[in-house]
Design a protein around this motif. Structure first.
Motif, PDB file in Angstrom:
ATOM      1  N   VAL A 112       0.823  -1.211   0.000  1.00 26.62           N
ATOM      2  CA  VAL A 112       0.000   0.000   0.000  1.00 26.62           C
ATOM      3  C   VAL A 112       0.859   1.264   0.000  1.00 26.62           C
ATOM      4  O   VAL A 112       0.636   2.172  -0.787  1.00 26.62           O
ATOM      5  N   LEU A 113       1.840   1.303   0.883  1.00 25.97           N
ATOM      6  CA  LEU A 113       2.670   2.506   0.971  1.00 25.97           C
ATOM      7  C   LEU A 113       3.801   2.515  -0.055  1.00 25.97           C
ATOM      8  O   LEU A 113       4.397   3.544  -0.300  1.00 25.97           O
ATOM      9  N   ARG A 114       4.101   1.347  -0.601  1.00 25.90           N
ATOM     10  CA  ARG A 114       5.165   1.198  -1.604  1.00 25.90           C
ATOM     11  C   ARG A 114       6.528   1.700  -1.110  1.00 25.90           C
ATOM     12  O   ARG A 114       7.300   2.291  -1.854  1.00 25.90           O
ATOM     13  N   ILE A 115       6.769   1.475   0.169  1.00 23.73           N
ATOM     14  CA  ILE A 115       8.066   1.823   0.745  1.00 23.73           C
ATOM     15  C   ILE A 115       9.076   0.814   0.218  1.00 23.73           C
ATOM     16  O   ILE A 115       8.845  -0.390   0.279  1.00 23.73           O
ATOM     17  N   PRO A 116      10.191   1.284  -0.323  1.00 20.36           N
ATOM     18  CA  PRO A 116      11.127   0.395  -1.022  1.00 20.36           C
ATOM     19  C   PRO A 116      12.035  -0.447  -0.116  1.00 20.36           C
ATOM     20  O   PRO A 116      13.239  -0.511  -0.319  1.00 20.36           O
ATOM     21  N   VAL A 117      11.431  -1.090   0.885  1.00 24.48           N
ATOM     22  CA  VAL A 117      12.178  -1.993   1.753  1.00 24.48           C
ATOM     23  C   VAL A 117      11.451  -3.334   1.710  1.00 24.48           C
ATOM     24  O   VAL A 117      10.302  -3.416   2.153  1.00 24.48           O
ATOM     25  N   PRO A 118      12.080  -4.384   1.159  1.00 22.85           N
ATOM     26  CA  PRO A 118      11.412  -5.689   1.086  1.00 22.85           C
ATOM     27  C   PRO A 118      10.985  -6.174   2.478  1.00 22.85           C
ATOM     28  O   PRO A 118      11.615  -5.848   3.483  1.00 22.85           O
ATOM     29  N   ILE A 119       9.920  -6.962   2.519  1.00 25.38           N
ATOM     30  CA  ILE A 119       9.368  -7.448   3.789  1.00 25.38           C
ATOM     31  C   ILE A 119      10.423  -8.132   4.646  1.00 25.38           C
ATOM     32  O   ILE A 119      10.504  -7.900   5.849  1.00 25.38           O
ATOM     33  N   ASP A 120      11.244  -8.987   4.032  1.00 25.59           N
ATOM     34  CA  ASP A 120      12.243  -9.724   4.808  1.00 25.59           C
ATOM     35  C   ASP A 120      13.395  -8.843   5.287  1.00 25.59           C
ATOM     36  O   ASP A 120      14.220  -9.273   6.072  1.00 25.59           O
ATOM     37  N   ARG A 121      13.438  -7.592   4.833  1.00 24.14           N
ATOM     38  CA  ARG A 121      14.482  -6.661   5.270  1.00 24.14           C
ATOM     39  C   ARG A 121      13.933  -5.559   6.178  1.00 24.14           C
ATOM     40  O   ARG A 121      14.659  -4.674   6.592  1.00 24.14           O
ATOM     41  N   GLN A 122      12.612  -5.610   6.485  1.00 21.68           N
ATOM     42  CA  GLN A 122      12.012  -4.603   7.353  1.00 21.68           C
ATOM     43  C   GLN A 122      12.142  -5.000   8.815  1.00 21.68           C
ATOM     44  O   GLN A 122      11.977  -6.154   9.169  1.00 21.68           O
ATOM     45  N   GLU A 123      12.413  -4.025   9.626  1.00 25.94           N
ATOM     46  CA  GLU A 123      12.389  -4.178  11.086  1.00 25.94           C
ATOM     47  C   GLU A 123      11.526  -3.040  11.603  1.00 25.94           C
ATOM     48  O   GLU A 123      11.831  -1.873  11.359  1.00 25.94           O
ATOM     49  N   LEU A 124      10.407  -3.361  12.250  1.00 31.45           N
ATOM     50  CA  LEU A 124       9.527  -2.330  12.791  1.00 31.45           C
ATOM     51  C   LEU A 124       9.837  -2.114  14.261  1.00 31.45           C
ATOM     52  O   LEU A 124      10.056  -3.069  15.009  1.00 31.45           O
ATOM     53  N   SER A 125       9.820  -0.844  14.652  1.00 31.73           N
ATOM     54  CA  SER A 125      10.147  -0.490  16.028  1.00 31.73           C
ATOM     55  C   SER A 125       9.107   0.492  16.548  1.00 31.73           C
ATOM     56  O   SER A 125       8.672   1.399  15.830  1.00 31.73           O
ATOM     57  N   TRP A 126       8.720   0.297  17.801  1.00 35.98           N
ATOM     58  CA  TRP A 126       7.818   1.219  18.483  1.00 35.98           C
ATOM     59  C   TRP A 126       8.420   1.533  19.840  1.00 35.98           C
ATOM     60  O   TRP A 126       8.715   0.628  20.629  1.00 35.98           O
ATOM     61  N   GLU A 127       8.657   2.809  20.082  1.00 36.27           N
ATOM     62  CA  GLU A 127       9.258   3.280  21.328  1.00 36.27           C
ATOM     63  C   GLU A 127      10.536   2.506  21.664  1.00 36.27           C
ATOM     64  O   GLU A 127      10.764   2.112  22.799  1.00 36.27           O
ATOM     65  N   GLY A 128      11.365   2.264  20.637  1.00 40.24           N
ATOM     66  CA  GLY A 128      12.648   1.603  20.823  1.00 40.24           C
ATOM     67  C   GLY A 128      12.593   0.088  20.907  1.00 40.24           C
ATOM     68  O   GLY A 128      13.620  -0.564  21.041  1.00 40.24           O
ATOM     69  N   GLN A 129      11.425  -0.496  20.814  1.00 44.38           N
ATOM     70  CA  GLN A 129      11.260  -1.945  20.902  1.00 44.38           C
ATOM     71  C   GLN A 129      11.029  -2.515  19.510  1.00 44.38           C
ATOM     72  O   GLN A 129      10.149  -2.057  18.779  1.00 44.38           O
ATOM     73  N   CYS A 130      11.820  -3.530  19.145  1.00 45.64           N
ATOM     74  CA  CYS A 130      11.628  -4.210  17.864  1.00 45.64           C
ATOM     75  C   CYS A 130      10.420  -5.128  17.970  1.00 45.64           C
ATOM     76  O   CYS A 130      10.276  -5.861  18.939  1.00 45.64           O
TER      77      CYS A 130
END
Length: 159
Positions: free
Chosen positions: A40-58
């Protein structure tokens, strides 16, 4: 009256290229959030290379936004996993790591010490074109990208 958390949240995603907002169901697993980010957002980072963080927590792929009690209108940071090579001094011993670009240079050095038993005391990471890397800087801020070659060398300033 019982308070029920919202079924969806307006999440703002921050990454090195900017920010985007997406309405996401709270029951969505993190791996599926990554899929939404790509599709949807078409952010150019493949799924297997994404790391999501919230308030410093992965965030772990198998858990949901609800599991983390992420509030409506939260900000999640998208980091990219990158492969870097670390050479000890200039003697050819090389270690390869896949890490996310949101960790600090100091955390990368500590990882080398913990996992390989390498003495990092009075040593700095150095990169051609960027010179000495600040231990407190995130890799992405220090200019460390996919395929970077780093050298663990004596800190001449402390000698």
């Amino acid at each position: 009256m019982n308070y029920l958390p919202p079924a969806t949240s307006l999440i703002t995603f921050l990454w090195s290229g900017g920010e985007s907002i997406l309405l996401v169901p709270m029951a969505t697993r993190i791996i599926d959030v990554k899929l939404l980010i790509s599709e949807v957002l078409r952010i150019p980072v493949p799924i297997d290379r994404q790391e999501l963080s919230w308030e410093g927590q992965c965030l772990k792929d198998e858990l949901t936004l609800q599991d983390y009690h992420i509030p409506p209108t939260a900000f999640l940071v998208i980091y990219k996993k990158i492969e870097v090579e670390i050479y000890l001094e200039f003697d050819g011993i090389r270690y390869v790591y896949v890490v996310f670009d949101g960790i600090t240079v100091g955390e990368l050095k500590a990882k080398l010490q913990i996992e390989q038993g390498v003495d990092i005391e009075n040593k700095v990471l150095w990169m051609m074109d960027n010179g000495y890397l600040d231990a407190h800087a995130q890799l992405l801020v220090a200019g460390v990208v996919e395929g970077a070659k780093l050298f663990l060398i004596e800190d001449k300033k402390r000698m």
